[in-house]
Design an enzyme around this catalytic site. Sequence first.
Site, PDB file in Angstrom:
ATOM      1  N   ASN A 108       0.861  -1.190   0.000  1.00  0.00           N
ATOM      2  CA  ASN A 108       0.000   0.000   0.000  1.00  0.00           C
ATOM      3  C   ASN A 108       0.893   1.234   0.000  1.00  0.00           C
ATOM      4  OD1 ASN A 108      -2.435   1.562   0.322  1.00  0.00           O
ATOM      5  ND2 ASN A 108      -1.942   1.817   2.488  1.00  0.00           N
ATOM      6  N   HIS A 110       0.830   5.005   1.734  1.00  0.00           N
ATOM      7  CA  HIS A 110       0.121   5.768   2.764  1.00  0.00           C
ATOM      8  C   HIS A 110       0.739   7.172   2.870  1.00  0.00           C
ATOM      9  CE1 HIS A 110      -2.003   6.616   6.499  1.00  0.00           C
ATOM     10  NE2 HIS A 110      -0.862   7.080   6.971  1.00  0.00           N
ATOM     11  N   SER A 137       4.654   6.886   2.224  1.00  0.00           N
ATOM     12  CA  SER A 137       5.385   5.640   2.468  1.00  0.00           C
ATOM     13  C   SER A 137       4.760   4.478   1.701  1.00  0.00           C
ATOM     14  CB  SER A 137       5.334   5.268   3.962  1.00  0.00           C
ATOM     15  OG  SER A 137       5.784   6.330   4.785  1.00  0.00           O
ATOM     16  N   ASP A 146      -1.538   0.266   8.500  1.00  0.00           N
ATOM     17  CA  ASP A 146      -0.400   1.156   8.244  1.00  0.00           C
ATOM     18  C   ASP A 146       0.833   0.799   9.083  1.00  0.00           C
ATOM     19  OD1 ASP A 146      -2.230   2.557   6.640  1.00  0.00           O
ATOM     20  OD2 ASP A 146      -2.794   3.881   8.279  1.00  0.00           O
TER      21      ASP A 146
HETATM   22  N1  NHR Z   1      -5.968  -3.550   5.636  1.00  0.00           N
HETATM   23  C1  NHR Z   1      -5.076  -3.991   6.523  1.00  0.00           C
HETATM   24  N2  NHR Z   1      -5.335  -5.131   7.172  1.00  0.00           N
HETATM   25  N3  NHR Z   1      -3.922  -3.322   6.803  1.00  0.00           N
HETATM   26  C2  NHR Z   1      -3.633  -2.167   6.162  1.00  0.00           C
HETATM   27  O1  NHR Z   1      -2.491  -1.547   6.449  1.00  0.00           O
HETATM   28  C3  NHR Z   1      -4.551  -1.642   5.215  1.00  0.00           C
HETATM   29  C4  NHR Z   1      -5.733  -2.374   4.975  1.00  0.00           C
HETATM   30  C5  NHR Z   1      -6.693  -1.917   4.055  1.00  0.00           C
HETATM   31  C6  NHR Z   1      -6.504  -0.711   3.407  1.00  0.00           C
HETATM   32  C7  NHR Z   1      -5.210   1.348   2.994  1.00  0.00           C
HETATM   33  C8  NHR Z   1      -5.441   2.504   4.010  1.00  0.00           C
HETATM   34  C9  NHR Z   1      -5.205   3.819   3.249  1.00  0.00           C
HETATM   35  O2  NHR Z   1      -4.640   3.839   2.150  1.00  0.00           O
HETATM   36  C10 NHR Z   1      -5.351   0.029   3.658  1.00  0.00           C
HETATM   37  C11 NHR Z   1      -4.366  -0.425   4.543  1.00  0.00           C
HETATM   38  C12 NHR Z   1      -9.220   2.409   4.600  1.00  0.00           C
HETATM   39  C13 NHR Z   1      -9.310   2.407   5.987  1.00  0.00           C
HETATM   40  C14 NHR Z   1     -10.666   2.359   6.671  1.00  0.00           C
HETATM   41  O3  NHR Z   1     -10.791   2.749   7.812  1.00  0.00           O
HETATM   42  C15 NHR Z   1      -8.116   2.432   6.706  1.00  0.00           C
HETATM   43  C16 NHR Z   1      -6.876   2.467   6.056  1.00  0.00           C
HETATM   44  C17 NHR Z   1      -6.796   2.456   4.668  1.00  0.00           C
HETATM   45  C18 NHR Z   1      -7.966   2.436   3.942  1.00  0.00           C
HETATM   46  N4  NHR Z   1     -11.746   1.858   6.000  1.00  0.00           N
HETATM   47  C19 NHR Z   1     -13.144   1.729   6.488  1.00  0.00           C
HETATM   48  C20 NHR Z   1     -13.493   0.252   6.740  1.00  0.00           C
HETATM   49  O4  NHR Z   1     -14.396   0.029   7.549  1.00  0.00           O
HETATM   50  C21 NHR Z   1     -14.133   2.211   5.458  1.00  0.00           C
HETATM   51  C22 NHR Z   1     -13.924   3.651   5.038  1.00  0.00           C
HETATM   52  C23 NHR Z   1     -14.719   4.013   3.787  1.00  0.00           C
HETATM   53  O5  NHR Z   1     -15.317   3.142   3.131  1.00  0.00           O
HETATM   54  O6  NHR Z   1     -14.660   5.189   3.409  1.00  0.00           O
HETATM   55  O7  NHR Z   1     -12.932  -0.637   6.096  1.00  0.00           O
HETATM   56  O8  NHR Z   1      -5.570   4.887   3.792  1.00  0.00           O
END
Ligand code: NHR
Length: 221
Positions: A108, A110, A137, A146
């Site tokens: 990913n 970030h 990153s 992250d």
């Molecule tokens: N999954 C894991 N297990 N670990 C990581 O480091 C991840 C991941 C999934 C996505 C990308 C990250 C970003 O680029 C990413 C890293 C969405 C959320 C989130 O809270 C958090 C981090 C990232 C992306 N998503 C909510 C959820 O319930 C929904 C938010 C929405 O739909 O707008 O999944 O920032």
Amino acid sequence: MTDNCRVVVLLSGSGTTLQAILDQQNQYCYQVVGVLSNRPDAYGLERARSAGIDTRSLDHKHFPSRESFDLELMERIDKFKPDLVVLAGYMRILSHAFVKHYQGKLINIHPSLLPKHKGLHTYQSALDAGDKEHGTSVHYVTEELDSGSVVMQGTLNITPADTAKTLEQRVKVMEHYLYPRAIDWIASGRITVEDDVISLDKKPLGPQGYRISEKSIASTE
Ligand code: NHR
């Protein structure tokens, strides 16, 4: 990794990062073979189709749980036989089973200098913290958000005139340069991971990975 690394991209939105990855694939040794979205209306799917790439969308709202959605997603991804799975604005947290299945081949990008500013709204967080620098990153994805090993960072100096908006714009420009290059380094086998330590050409990198400054990027363009 392989001579022609098969990459699958996951996204949820407009796909500007995907576009950068596609635009630079002639220069690099990876090949995007499939694009998947959890949102059927994501414009990124349109970009992929225009480039002649296979797309699939899978609406998470049609699944009873995160786990059941991820299992179906894994099946669809695996049909593309990917060597590397790349998150490019993918907005669904990935479950334990998913992360385990793609361990060591899931990355990913970030928008912060990890381990600083995990989560959302990183530009404002950096300003609020009075940071002198910010950036982005490329990291391996682990179950904890992250938190995986960092492969590469792009850094910029924050100026008094910066706002969350200007920081976002500057970071995006760096990301569109950095991410394709990081994918290439992983695809070509130059990057290796052993016990969470990342090496470039067999030389261990520090915890912040290979660092590139905004200035040095600007001078190569
Ligand atoms: N999954 C894991 N297990 N670990 C990581 O480091 C991840 C991941 C999934 C996505 C990308 C990250 C970003 O680029 C990413 C890293 C969405 C959320 C989130 O809270 C958090 C981090 C990232 C992306 N998503 C909510 C959820 O319930 C929904 C938010 C929405 O739909 O707008 O999944 O920032």
